[in-house]
Design an enzyme around this catalytic site. Structure first.
Site, mmCIF file in Angstrom:
data_model
loop_
_atom_site.group_PDB
_atom_site.id
_atom_site.type_symbol
_atom_site.label_atom_id
_atom_site.label_comp_id
_atom_site.label_asym_id
_atom_site.label_seq_id
_atom_site.Cartn_x
_atom_site.Cartn_y
_atom_site.Cartn_z
ATOM 1 N N GLU A 214 0.741 -1.110 0.154
ATOM 2 C CA GLU A 214 0.032 -0.091 0.067
ATOM 3 C C GLU A 214 0.770 1.256 -0.039
ATOM 4 O OE1 GLU A 214 -0.417 -2.501 1.933
ATOM 5 O OE2 GLU A 214 -2.083 -3.472 1.323
ATOM 6 N N ASP B 103 -15.201 -10.272 8.914
ATOM 7 C CA ASP B 103 -13.691 -10.189 8.915
ATOM 8 C C ASP B 103 -13.163 -9.588 10.434
ATOM 9 O OD1 ASP B 103 -13.332 -11.238 6.547
ATOM 10 O OD2 ASP B 103 -13.121 -9.185 5.398
ATOM 11 N N ARG C 158 -18.702 -2.012 2.473
ATOM 12 C CA ARG C 158 -18.445 -3.442 1.625
ATOM 13 C C ARG C 158 -19.908 -3.922 1.569
ATOM 14 N NH1 ARG C 158 -17.062 -9.225 4.401
ATOM 15 N NH2 ARG C 158 -17.338 -10.258 2.257
#
Lengths: 324, 284
Positions: free
Chosen positions: A67, A126, A176
């Site tokens: 990243e 998650d 999401r």
């Protein structure tokens, strides 16, 4: 007030992940603007960059799980005259690469378009590591940075297209999960503008991202309680549309702010800063209260963290008790 | 562009060294060792290698130079002054309030800088992005140069770029590492060993040239040779002496981030003017 031309959600609505709108918007930009390029850190499909990558492979660069390289290559592409969109999960972009964004994009004033997807607790199963809650405050504190948080997939599409024409560095956060689509193609969107989605007299509810849908759901609950709420949707957290917000809170003299992120320094912080300087009133900030998220379904988590319509209703009564 | 003889370039390099000393003494703070060691690299770039025009800093065909190790900016400011971008008088404003010559370089204050730098390890990636943009624009003969320090090779971002550039077969980028063996806390091999540095870059898919970075002819030759190699991206490991030209600064890591005081500057200038006593007459 501009007519927001929303979906008549009381009769029904569809759900779609907000990032789908980003994917469509970027694909459109591929066609309309040859300077637009894209980079992704091994999450091309997950961030919906795959549509662009497949259609314009020569303008797409796979970065791998790196990243820091993602945003610094982006800075270079912008220096070379391109309009780079760089995407990953918000936990890593801008979570992992903050300094590079600060120096090579903001201090350097390069118009890189940073996309942080999977922001908020609604990432769900998650768990805490991937539920980015501090991105708004991180990006809001940076000079030159524009911070965007569209409310549904249709607005995300408009936002993506608008970003390509904005000369500044931009950060756009995306959730999401499938989220209610409550705006339409006719709903107005402009960077820097907040929108009154429901006019009211008793209480201002300010929200961003998918939280605006929860705010809309609270209208009828509060109406039954005799409270006429004004709903303001804030897709641009920075620069904040001070005019629209001040016009509302000077009228209602009480305010709730709702966001799917840490209450410290987020949209709630921004509204509280504004109010404290120009028109101090009681404000309750609904969001994540200085803790991390955890695994669960999005619905369970929004309920647990107090970010659904029922909690909005309770908070509304509480803030009105303090109104002077 | 004007062609200079090696002898002339060596004289320019010596003048640049003296101005670095004067500038740092006046500023009272800043980095001495790295900039002095990089004088030949910057002299070669601005007086021989780079395609540029000081009268047109935004010329659309100019080559790009990214300085990844922004703390070495004194050498760049002075070289820019000698090349005609900055009035030499302005050098004496280094690090002062209101100056364009910030302690670390800022693009928005100087139109002929291509990037703001200081925080380490991000220059190679930026150079890669610019090189890719030029490739998309079909400007294949427009080169992007990037100067890196060796201490900054500790940064993970560098190795992310080291993987990325060979993957995308970026040929219009030439990287050079100032291998001076020092960083703030000491010698690189004690702070965080970098060797076998050449083998590391080769393993990442780079063609590595190793040169004496204080030999200006070797520096120019390496840059020219880099353009002829297209199979792999090129990185030049330029072995330099930190504090080069000033006896009491050479090879001493304590001079990494310190400026000379008046007495030290006087001594340094005298050494530079006499080439460490090799010549007797001091030309002022």
């Amino acid at each position: 007030m501009v007519d927001p031309k929303l979906v008549d959600f009381r009769k029904g609505y569809i759900n779609e992940p907000i990032r789908k709108g980003f994917g469509r918007g970027l694909l459109t930009l591929g066609k309309t603007n040859s300077d637009v390029v894209a980079c992704c850190a091994d999450l091309t499909e997950s961030t919906q960059m795959n549509l662009f990558a497949e259609a314009y492979p020569e303008r797409f660069f796979e970065i791998g799980v790196a990243e820091q390289n993602l945003v610094t290559v982006g800075s270079g592409l912008a220096a070379g005259g391109k309009i780079p969109f760089v995407s990953s999960y918000a936990a890593f972009n801008p979570g992992r690469n903050y300094e590079q964004i600060r120096t090579t994009i903001c201090l350097n004033d390069r118009p890189v378009k940073i996309i942080g997807s999977h922001a908020g607790v609604s990432v769900g199963p998650d768990g805490a590591t991937h539920q980015m809650l501090e991105d708004i405050v991180l990006m809001r504190a940076l000079p030159n940075m524009v911070v965007l948080s569209p409310g549904d997939s249709i607005e995300a599409e408009k936002c993506t297209i608008a970003m390509a024409n904005d000369p500044q560095p931009n950060y756009m956060r995306l959730a999401r999960e499938a989220s209610a689509v409550y705006t339409t193609l006719e709903t107005p969107f402009k960077i820097g503008q907040a929108y009154v989605y429901e006019p009211g007299e008793d209480l201002t509810i300010i929200s961003t991202g998918a939280m605006t849908f929860q705010a809309l759901l609270s209208i009828d609950l509060l109406f039954k309680d005799g409270i006429d709420v004004e709903i303001i949707h804030v897709p641009t957290i920075k620069p904040l549309d001070k005019k629209t917000i001040l016009a509302s809170i000077t009228k209602t003299r009480a305010c709730l702010v709702i966001e799917e992120g840490q209450i410290a320094g987020g949209l709630g912080g921004a509204v509280a800063e504004l109010a404290s300087e120009f028109f101090p009133i009681p404000i309750i900030r609904l969001g994540i209260q200085d803790r991390f998220g955890e695994s669960g379904t999005p619905t369970e988590l929004l309920q647990y963290f107090g970010l659904d319509a029922n909690h909005i209703r309770l908070a509304a009564h509480k803030v009105l008790l303090n109104r002077r | 562009m004007k062609q200079y003889s090696i002898e002339r370039l060596e004289i320019i390099a010596n003048d640049i060294r003296q101005d670095i000393i004067r500038m740092l003494e006046h500023a009272g703070s800043g980095h001495s060792a790295g900039p002095l060691g990089e004088v030949e690299i910057y002299t070669a770039l601005y007086f021989s290698v780079l395609k540029h025009d000081p009268s047109k800093p935004d010329w659309s065909e100019r080559d790009i130079l990214i300085q990844s190790n922004g703390h070495c900016v004194p050498v760049r400011y002075v070289t820019l002054a000698h090349a005609g971008y900055i009035d030499k008088k302005e050098l004496m404003t280094l690090r002062q309030f209101g100056s364009r010559l910030q302690g670390h370089p800022e693009r928005l204050r100087l139109p002929f800088l291509e990037s703001t730098s200081g925080p380490l390890g991000s220059g190679l990636s930026q150079a890669a992005g610019i090189a890719l943009a030029f490739r998309l624009n079909a400007q294949l003969k427009r080169y992007v140069y990037v100067v890196m320090g060796d201490g900054e090779l500790d940064e993970g971002n560098v190795w992310e770029a080291a993987m990325f550039i060979p993957k995308h077969k970026i040929h219009n980028l030439i990287a050079i590492i100032d291998r001076n063996n020092i960083q703030i806390d000491g010698f690189t091999e004690n702070v965080m060993p970098l060797e076998d540095l050449k083998a590391k870059w080769q393993a990442f898919g780079w063609h590595v040239l190793e040169i004496d970075g204080n030999n200006i002819e070797a520096v120019i030759d390496a840059f020219e040779m880099s353009k002829a190699i297209i199979e792999k991206p090129i990185i030049i490991i330029a072995h330099t002496i930190p504090g080069k030209g000033v006896d009491f600064m050479e090879e001493d890591f304590k001079w990494h981030g310190v400026a000379p005081n008046h007495e030290q500057a006087k001594l340094a200038l005298s050494e530079l003017r006499t080439l460490k006593g090799k010549i007797t007459s001091e030309h002022l």
